[in-house]
Write a protein that holds these residues in place. Structure first.
Motif, PDB file in Angstrom:
ATOM      1  N   PHE A  76      -3.314  -8.222  -5.823  1.00 44.30           N
ATOM      2  CA  PHE A  76      -3.864  -7.807  -4.532  1.00 44.30           C
ATOM      3  C   PHE A  76      -2.756  -7.526  -3.519  1.00 44.30           C
ATOM      4  O   PHE A  76      -2.862  -6.582  -2.730  1.00 44.30           O
ATOM      5  N   GLN A  77      -1.688  -8.309  -3.550  1.00 45.07           N
ATOM      6  CA  GLN A  77      -0.578  -8.067  -2.629  1.00 45.07           C
ATOM      7  C   GLN A  77       0.128  -6.756  -2.963  1.00 45.07           C
ATOM      8  O   GLN A  77       0.454  -5.969  -2.075  1.00 45.07           O
ATOM      9  N   ALA A  78       0.349  -6.511  -4.253  1.00 48.13           N
ATOM     10  CA  ALA A  78       0.999  -5.261  -4.668  1.00 48.13           C
ATOM     11  C   ALA A  78       0.137  -4.059  -4.293  1.00 48.13           C
ATOM     12  O   ALA A  78       0.653  -3.024  -3.849  1.00 48.13           O
ATOM     13  N   PHE A  79      -1.169  -4.203  -4.441  1.00 51.64           N
ATOM     14  CA  PHE A  79      -2.073  -3.113  -4.079  1.00 51.64           C
ATOM     15  C   PHE A  79      -2.023  -2.856  -2.571  1.00 51.64           C
ATOM     16  O   PHE A  79      -1.928  -1.705  -2.126  1.00 51.64           O
ATOM     17  N   ALA A  80      -2.063  -3.921  -1.795  1.00 51.90           N
ATOM     18  CA  ALA A  80      -2.012  -3.778  -0.334  1.00 51.90           C
ATOM     19  C   ALA A  80      -0.700  -3.128   0.099  1.00 51.90           C
ATOM     20  O   ALA A  80      -0.692  -2.238   0.965  1.00 51.90           O
ATOM     21  N   ASP A  81       0.395  -3.547  -0.511  1.00 48.03           N
ATOM     22  CA  ASP A  81       1.699  -2.960  -0.173  1.00 48.03           C
ATOM     23  C   ASP A  81       1.726  -1.467  -0.504  1.00 48.03           C
ATOM     24  O   ASP A  81       2.233  -0.655   0.276  1.00 48.03           O
TER      25      ASP A  81
END
Length: 94
Positions: A76-81
């Motif tokens: 989820f963090q990689a997607f948000a970034d």
């Protein structure tokens, strides 16, 4: 590709008697959820596209697939970034 997935996809194909309106999901385990299961599917050889499946086979990208498959929060963090970066891309005109 997992032989069971291949068989199911082949049976869905209009060329082999399947319905022309069938849509094959990219994520065969949780097709209606936004999650990291896609990466686990790649590890299990359940990738729909050969280009996607190659991510889990290439030694340069395999560690990332493994990491995103096991760590939902990292996914989820990689997607948000990535979405934030894409939001900064200017739209070309003309």
């Amino acid at each position: 590709m997992d032989p069971r997935l291949f068989k199911a996809l082949k049976m869905s194909c209009p060329q082999f008697g399947g319905n022309v309106d069938i849509v094959a999901p990219f994520d065969v385990t949780t097709p209606f959820s936004f999650d990291n299961a896609y990466y686990g599917n790649l590890e299990a050889k359940l990738g729909l596209l050969a280009s996607d499946q190659a991510l889990s086979l290439d030694p340069r990208t395999k560690p990332l697939v493994q990491e995103l498959a096991k760590d939902k929060h990292k996914f989820f963090q990689a997607f948000a970034d990535a979405m934030e970066k894409m939001g900064g891309i200017g739209v070309k005109r003309g």
